[in-house]
Design a protein around this motif. Structure first.
Motif, PDB file in Angstrom:
ATOM      1  N   ALA A 122       0.820  -1.663   0.367  1.00  0.00           N
ATOM      2  CA  ALA A 122      -0.487  -0.190  -0.062  1.00  0.00           C
ATOM      3  C   ALA A 122       0.998   1.063  -0.050  1.00  0.00           C
ATOM      4  O   ALA A 122       0.724   2.371  -0.634  1.00  0.00           O
ATOM      5  CB  ALA A 122      -0.722  -0.199   0.702  1.00  0.00           C
ATOM      6  N   GLN A 123       2.035   1.486   0.840  1.00  0.00           N
ATOM      7  CA  GLN A 123       2.794   2.194   0.422  1.00  0.00           C
ATOM      8  C   GLN A 123       3.636   2.867  -0.676  1.00  0.00           C
ATOM      9  O   GLN A 123       3.713   4.204  -0.517  1.00  0.00           O
ATOM     10  CB  GLN A 123       4.009   2.191   1.629  1.00  0.00           C
ATOM     11  N   THR A 125       2.302   1.829  -3.188  1.00  0.00           N
ATOM     12  CA  THR A 125       1.122   2.203  -4.564  1.00  0.00           C
ATOM     13  C   THR A 125       0.921   4.275  -4.009  1.00  0.00           C
ATOM     14  O   THR A 125       0.385   4.541  -5.018  1.00  0.00           O
ATOM     15  CB  THR A 125       0.033   1.550  -3.908  1.00  0.00           C
ATOM     16  N   LEU A 126       1.104   4.032  -2.707  1.00  0.00           N
ATOM     17  CA  LEU A 126       0.427   5.711  -2.646  1.00  0.00           C
ATOM     18  C   LEU A 126       1.819   6.434  -3.076  1.00  0.00           C
ATOM     19  O   LEU A 126       1.921   7.491  -3.696  1.00  0.00           O
ATOM     20  CB  LEU A 126       0.229   6.465  -0.804  1.00  0.00           C
ATOM     21  N   LEU A 127       2.705   6.424  -2.987  1.00  0.00           N
ATOM     22  CA  LEU A 127       3.703   6.828  -3.422  1.00  0.00           C
ATOM     23  C   LEU A 127       4.736   6.773  -5.319  1.00  0.00           C
ATOM     24  O   LEU A 127       5.629   7.396  -4.932  1.00  0.00           O
ATOM     25  CB  LEU A 127       5.194   7.044  -2.256  1.00  0.00           C
ATOM     26  N   PRO A 129       3.586   7.866  -7.388  1.00  0.00           N
ATOM     27  CA  PRO A 129       3.641   9.072  -8.918  1.00  0.00           C
ATOM     28  C   PRO A 129       5.250   9.808  -8.578  1.00  0.00           C
ATOM     29  O   PRO A 129       5.553  11.089  -8.895  1.00  0.00           O
ATOM     30  CB  PRO A 129       2.481   9.798  -8.376  1.00  0.00           C
ATOM     31  N   LEU A 130       6.013   9.326  -7.273  1.00  0.00           N
ATOM     32  CA  LEU A 130       6.563  10.102  -7.087  1.00  0.00           C
ATOM     33  C   LEU A 130       7.872   9.400  -6.951  1.00  0.00           C
ATOM     34  O   LEU A 130       8.291   8.224  -7.204  1.00  0.00           O
ATOM     35  CB  LEU A 130       6.655  10.621  -5.041  1.00  0.00           C
TER      36      LEU A 130
END
Lengths: 159, 159
Positions: A122-123, A125-127, A129-130
DNA sequence: AGCGAAGTGTTGGCACGACCAACACTGCTG
DNA sequence: CAGCAGTGTTGGTCGTGCCAACACTTCGCT
């Protein structure tokens, strides 16, 4: 549905878009969705509690709650479930008879490790785009803010 | 209370401390507290809606909700209150008779401006521990993530 | 020694936000 | 025209955070 849908329909007002409070709230919602979707909603709370118990040894419920930023009352009911599932033991503190020492069990450790992998996903996936640099930069900034607003003492040496 | 309180008591487990999802959740809580504390909880929602109405012209409720990330049903009740307080007008869309065009009133604008100053103060309090450069860096990173996870199209040209 | 203040665990409750489901109605499109 | 999608509304659920009260223990102070 045509008249509204095709022009630049999806974009928040500038006032909110420039508001860190709003942005962080929105992102928190997304993060919550990702986590709940990777593990369940209850497991989300369990994860925090188990993580705390694994890293700090046996601990009183109140102290545990303080370090996790969770209210004593809420900790109590979480531990009820965790204890029923044999992920945790609650024993009276021999020194302080009003406290209960909470301890993680091997079963609890296994559960924690199992949750770990999904949470990590999940982490990521969250990040997504960075860039890696931006990701560490972001977490470092978040850490600084959280540390300040919640009065944490010695921030556990960040990466 | 001594045995637990004086050593490095206040610090979250590493697992959470390294989790952007957790950090952003914690910070979201702090931000929420700051805002609710600067204006009320209801005003917090009102602010978002009024901001949307001020920057987009008259608009249907559904479109408004989409751009703010708020459910149609919730928008409905917020507008009930806003309309009762004469901050907003709801008129049937002459073109699409199933839609209602929502529009901010002068009274609503005044309220928005009044809220603006307090909200600004909250933003500043939230970011106080950061340098100006770090603050803009953080908001820019947050914008990128929010834009990605909520599928915004043309991000309104960030600062 | 005793008294009051503070900490602990528990139960129960409230408020708020994010959803979802259903409904009646309108609009579009085959 | 029939069916499907969008719209606004009502009402409900769930998760989370927070507070109040209670009984109990422990500490600090005189």
């Amino acid at each position: 549905m045509k008249a509204e849908d095709h022009q630049g329909e999806i974009a928040p007002p500038e006032r909110l878009w420039q508001s860190p409070t709003w942005l962080v709230g929105q992102l928190s919602g997304d993060a919550h969705r990702l986590i709940v979707d990777a593990i369940t909603a209850v497991a989300r709370t369990d994860y925090a509690v188990l993580a705390g118990l694994e890293e700090f040894g046996p601990l009183s419920q109140a102290a545990l709650g303080r370090r996790l930023g969770i209210d004593r009352s809420d900790i109590s009911v979480v531990l009820d479930r965790l204890q029923a599932d044999r992920h945790v033991t609650r024993s009276p503190d021999p020194a302080h008879r009003s406290r209960k020492l909470v301890q993680i069990t091997p079963t609890g450790r296994r559960r924690l490790e199992r949750l770990d992998t999904n949470v990590k996903k999940a982490q990521h996936t969250l990040l997504k785009p960075l860039t890696p640099d931006q990701a560490t930069e972001l977490t470092s900034l978040l850490q600084r803010l959280v540390q300040h607003h919640r009065g944490y003492q010695h921030p556990p040496a960040a990466s």
